[in-house]
Design a protein around this motif. Sequence first.
Motif, PDB file in Angstrom:
ATOM      1  N   SER A 288       0.826  -1.197   0.000  1.00 24.37           N
ATOM      2  CA  SER A 288       0.000   0.000   0.000  1.00 24.37           C
ATOM      3  C   SER A 288       0.866   1.255   0.000  1.00 24.37           C
ATOM      4  CB  SER A 288      -0.931   0.011   1.218  1.00 24.37           C
ATOM      5  OG  SER A 288      -1.997  -0.884   1.024  1.00 24.37           O
ATOM      6  N   ASN A 289       0.342   2.315  -0.600  1.00 21.96           N
ATOM      7  CA  ASN A 289       1.085   3.550  -0.788  1.00 21.96           C
ATOM      8  C   ASN A 289       1.235   4.330   0.514  1.00 21.96           C
ATOM      9  OD1 ASN A 289       1.326   6.559  -1.687  1.00 21.96           O
ATOM     10  ND2 ASN A 289       1.719   5.383  -3.549  1.00 21.96           N
ATOM     11  N   PHE A 290       2.389   4.986   0.677  1.00 23.34           N
ATOM     12  CA  PHE A 290       2.605   5.867   1.833  1.00 23.34           C
ATOM     13  C   PHE A 290       1.478   6.882   1.966  1.00 23.34           C
ATOM     14  CE2 PHE A 290       7.348   6.145   3.200  1.00 23.34           C
ATOM     15  CZ  PHE A 290       7.326   4.802   3.545  1.00 23.34           C
ATOM     16  N   GLY A 291       0.990   7.343   0.832  1.00 18.42           N
ATOM     17  CA  GLY A 291      -0.065   8.341   0.846  1.00 18.42           C
ATOM     18  C   GLY A 291      -1.318   7.868   1.554  1.00 18.42           C
ATOM     19  N   LEU A 292      -1.604   6.560   1.480  1.00 18.82           N
ATOM     20  CA  LEU A 292      -2.770   6.022   2.164  1.00 18.82           C
ATOM     21  C   LEU A 292      -2.628   6.196   3.673  1.00 18.82           C
ATOM     22  CD1 LEU A 292      -5.411   4.450   2.404  1.00 18.82           C
ATOM     23  CD2 LEU A 292      -4.090   2.330   2.267  1.00 18.82           C
ATOM     24  N   TYR A 293      -1.448   5.853   4.184  1.00 17.47           N
ATOM     25  CA  TYR A 293      -1.247   5.933   5.626  1.00 17.47           C
ATOM     26  C   TYR A 293      -1.318   7.376   6.124  1.00 17.47           C
ATOM     27  CZ  TYR A 293       0.239   1.191   4.680  1.00 17.47           C
ATOM     28  OH  TYR A 293       0.278  -0.109   4.250  1.00 17.47           O
ATOM     29  N   LYS A 294      -0.786   8.297   5.357  1.00 19.44           N
ATOM     30  CA  LYS A 294      -0.849   9.701   5.756  1.00 19.44           C
ATOM     31  C   LYS A 294      -2.296  10.213   5.734  1.00 19.44           C
ATOM     32  CE  LYS A 294       3.838  11.108   4.590  1.00 19.44           C
ATOM     33  NZ  LYS A 294       4.144  11.421   6.007  1.00 19.44           N
ATOM     34  N   ALA A 295      -3.063   9.778   4.716  1.00 19.70           N
ATOM     35  CA  ALA A 295      -4.466  10.190   4.618  1.00 19.70           C
ATOM     36  C   ALA A 295      -5.285   9.602   5.769  1.00 19.70           C
ATOM     37  CB  ALA A 295      -5.047   9.767   3.275  1.00 19.70           C
ATOM     38  N   GLY A 325     -10.597  -4.382   4.483  1.00 24.05           N
ATOM     39  CA  GLY A 325      -9.183  -4.572   4.179  1.00 24.05           C
ATOM     40  C   GLY A 325      -9.003  -4.794   2.689  1.00 24.05           C
ATOM     41  N   GLY A 326      -7.762  -4.710   2.241  1.00 26.13           N
ATOM     42  CA  GLY A 326      -7.545  -4.950   0.822  1.00 26.13           C
ATOM     43  C   GLY A 326      -6.172  -4.562   0.343  1.00 26.13           C
ATOM     44  N   GLU A 327      -6.050  -4.569  -0.983  1.00 25.99           N
ATOM     45  CA  GLU A 327      -4.774  -4.324  -1.640  1.00 25.99           C
ATOM     46  C   GLU A 327      -4.897  -3.168  -2.627  1.00 25.99           C
ATOM     47  OE1 GLU A 327      -2.340  -8.209  -2.250  1.00 25.99           O
ATOM     48  OE2 GLU A 327      -4.325  -8.570  -3.098  1.00 25.99           O
ATOM     49  N   GLN A 328      -3.774  -2.556  -2.917  1.00 23.85           N
ATOM     50  CA  GLN A 328      -3.713  -1.486  -3.895  1.00 23.85           C
ATOM     51  C   GLN A 328      -4.219  -1.946  -5.264  1.00 23.85           C
ATOM     52  OE1 GLN A 328       0.202  -0.209  -5.529  1.00 23.85           O
ATOM     53  NE2 GLN A 328      -0.215   1.725  -4.495  1.00 23.85           N
ATOM     54  N   SER A 329      -4.030  -3.234  -5.571  1.00 26.76           N
ATOM     55  CA  SER A 329      -4.419  -3.788  -6.869  1.00 26.76           C
ATOM     56  C   SER A 329      -5.923  -3.878  -7.060  1.00 26.76           C
ATOM     57  CB  SER A 329      -3.817  -5.187  -7.033  1.00 26.76           C
ATOM     58  OG  SER A 329      -4.303  -6.059  -6.021  1.00 26.76           O
ATOM     59  N   GLY A 330      -6.687  -3.668  -5.991  1.00 23.77           N
ATOM     60  CA  GLY A 330      -8.144  -3.694  -6.113  1.00 23.77           C
ATOM     61  C   GLY A 330      -8.836  -4.878  -5.485  1.00 23.77           C
ATOM     62  N   LYS A 369      -3.643  11.578  -1.335  1.00 24.21           N
ATOM     63  CA  LYS A 369      -2.586  11.957  -2.267  1.00 24.21           C
ATOM     64  C   LYS A 369      -1.522  10.856  -2.299  1.00 24.21           C
ATOM     65  CE  LYS A 369      -4.484  16.053  -2.774  1.00 24.21           C
ATOM     66  NZ  LYS A 369      -5.217  16.414  -4.015  1.00 24.21           N
ATOM     67  N   ALA A 370      -1.457  10.158  -3.396  1.00 28.49           N
ATOM     68  CA  ALA A 370      -0.517   9.043  -3.508  1.00 28.49           C
ATOM     69  C   ALA A 370       0.904   9.552  -3.701  1.00 28.49           C
ATOM     70  CB  ALA A 370      -0.911   8.146  -4.680  1.00 28.49           C
ATOM     71  N   TYR A 371       1.844   8.900  -3.040  1.00 26.84           N
ATOM     72  CA  TYR A 371       3.258   9.154  -3.299  1.00 26.84           C
ATOM     73  C   TYR A 371       3.595   8.609  -4.681  1.00 26.84           C
ATOM     74  CZ  TYR A 371       5.180  10.706   1.207  1.00 26.84           C
ATOM     75  OH  TYR A 371       5.527  11.430   2.324  1.00 26.84           O
ATOM     76  N   PRO A 372       4.512   9.256  -5.404  1.00 29.57           N
ATOM     77  CA  PRO A 372       4.977   8.668  -6.657  1.00 29.57           C
ATOM     78  C   PRO A 372       5.520   7.262  -6.410  1.00 29.57           C
ATOM     79  CG  PRO A 372       5.745  10.927  -6.473  1.00 29.57           C
ATOM     80  CD  PRO A 372       5.124  10.572  -5.147  1.00 29.57           C
ATOM     81  N   GLN A 373       5.182   6.366  -7.282  1.00 31.20           N
ATOM     82  CA  GLN A 373       5.565   4.958  -7.100  1.00 31.20           C
ATOM     83  C   GLN A 373       5.884   4.355  -8.464  1.00 31.20           C
ATOM     84  OE1 GLN A 373       2.599   1.587  -6.293  1.00 31.20           O
ATOM     85  NE2 GLN A 373       3.398   1.959  -4.241  1.00 31.20           N
ATOM     86  N   SER A 427       9.483  10.902  -2.799  1.00 33.56           N
ATOM     87  CA  SER A 427       8.775  12.178  -2.921  1.00 33.56           C
ATOM     88  C   SER A 427       8.700  12.674  -4.358  1.00 33.56           C
ATOM     89  CB  SER A 427       9.452  13.239  -2.052  1.00 33.56           C
ATOM     90  OG  SER A 427      10.826  13.352  -2.416  1.00 33.56           O
ATOM     91  N   ASP A 428       9.562  12.130  -5.239  1.00 33.94           N
ATOM     92  CA  ASP A 428       9.497  12.535  -6.648  1.00 33.94           C
ATOM     93  C   ASP A 428       9.692  11.324  -7.542  1.00 33.94           C
ATOM     94  OD1 ASP A 428      12.541  12.666  -7.865  1.00 33.94           O
ATOM     95  OD2 ASP A 428      12.474  13.004  -5.700  1.00 33.94           O
TER      96      ASP A 428
END
Length: 450
Positions: A288-295, A325-330, A369-373, A427-428
């Motif tokens: 899961s993206n860092f952005g999820l945890y921050k949100a 629960g779940g995954e970034q993939s859907g 806001k998703a982190y670049p990945q 971050s970029d």
Amino acid sequence: MGKYFGTDGFRGEANKTLTADHAYKIGRFLGWYYGQSKTEGKGKIVIGKDTRRSSYMFEYALVAGLTASGTDAYLLHVTTTPSVSYVTRTEDFDCGIMISASHNPYFDNGIKLMNSNGEKMEEEFLLKIEEYLDGAVQEVPYAERDKIGCTVDYALGRNRYIGYLISLATRSYRDKKVGLDCANGSAWMIAKSVFDALGAKTYVINNQPDGLNINVNCGSTHIEGLQKFVVENSLDVGFAFDGDADRCLCVDEKGNVVDGDAILYIYGCYLKERGKLQGNKIVTTIMSNFGLYKALEAVGIEYEKTAVGDKYVYENMVNNGYRLGGEQSGHIIFKKYATTGDGIMTAIKMMEVMLEKKMLMSELAAPYKAYPQVLKNVRVADKAAVRTDGEIQQCIREIEASLGEDGRILVRESGTEPIIRVMVEASDLGTCQKYVDQVAGLIAKKIADF
């Protein structure tokens, strides 16, 4: 993971690593196991399949094995993985079988087994099947005379599942323009029926399977087509499924992708607002993206991380009583309603939030806001060798130190394919791409040494 069964069943290229003989033997063992455990009557196993050409071959091989061992086989025909799970747990079946390789290309296939609760089969039991496949245990007896199993056309079970999905909607979809990408897979006969019944103006693409076009430039793994389709037709929202429809990704009215992490955020907030987020936690995976945890932290929602695989997400949810629960993939699991990821159910739940909150999908997803990945897959002959190679591991450690708390690198083995996945978040985008290329290039360069 065992020799044959990975995190999502026995998967491989049809008639190369997964053969009709494998399917027949799996049927023989399952038929014997569930048949001999009955004090009266026969074992009952339900089977579904996706639209791959080889799925029919595997279906017939499984049926031959099951009936030869004395168990009855009920056929749902082309259907989704979650429908097999639903029918298994609600209609007193001993076991459920889904023939599918999910998001893989058409020439791959898989055999997924479910226990009587519609959950992924226990590891201990899968190891027993593997012993039988390898000839490590004695041959099971054939059934004779009236003990031979029969085959039952059970399309009725699929229809009951459709009715169940329709019953989950909280409001009519009247006047809502909804796009569906069925990936030329399992959802093609189900998804449109559900949305039409709920009153939506349904627009469908990639719903003409020919046995060879499943997942080809379509569905949740190739969502660009749906993005364009939603914008061109001024739709309110779009939903993309994978080959067996246990995944779902969304596209908002502007054509932006709303992935599994964003879905978890949206529905997690919705549950919390209504006081229904059990334990105030959502179960995610390490991908899961860092952005999820921050949100989530911003709205006071806690989370847990598991290994990659909806199997591990579900186990955590069961053990701790969590609902989402779940995954970034859907792969999204709504535990109150299902025991596995369900793409069409996910679409219904997203429609629920939109309608109840009277908000556009873009508005619901805006705080996330998703982190670049960057993710790159490297095909290898020996996944374990990559894990133990000193130079590769040193390279990974150096990148971890460089990223610090502003990003992360994750190098892991696929549970279903001969692939190493290299993922970097930072971050970029440039930093992500640089480090992914560095590690993936090193792995590819050293393949010849393995």
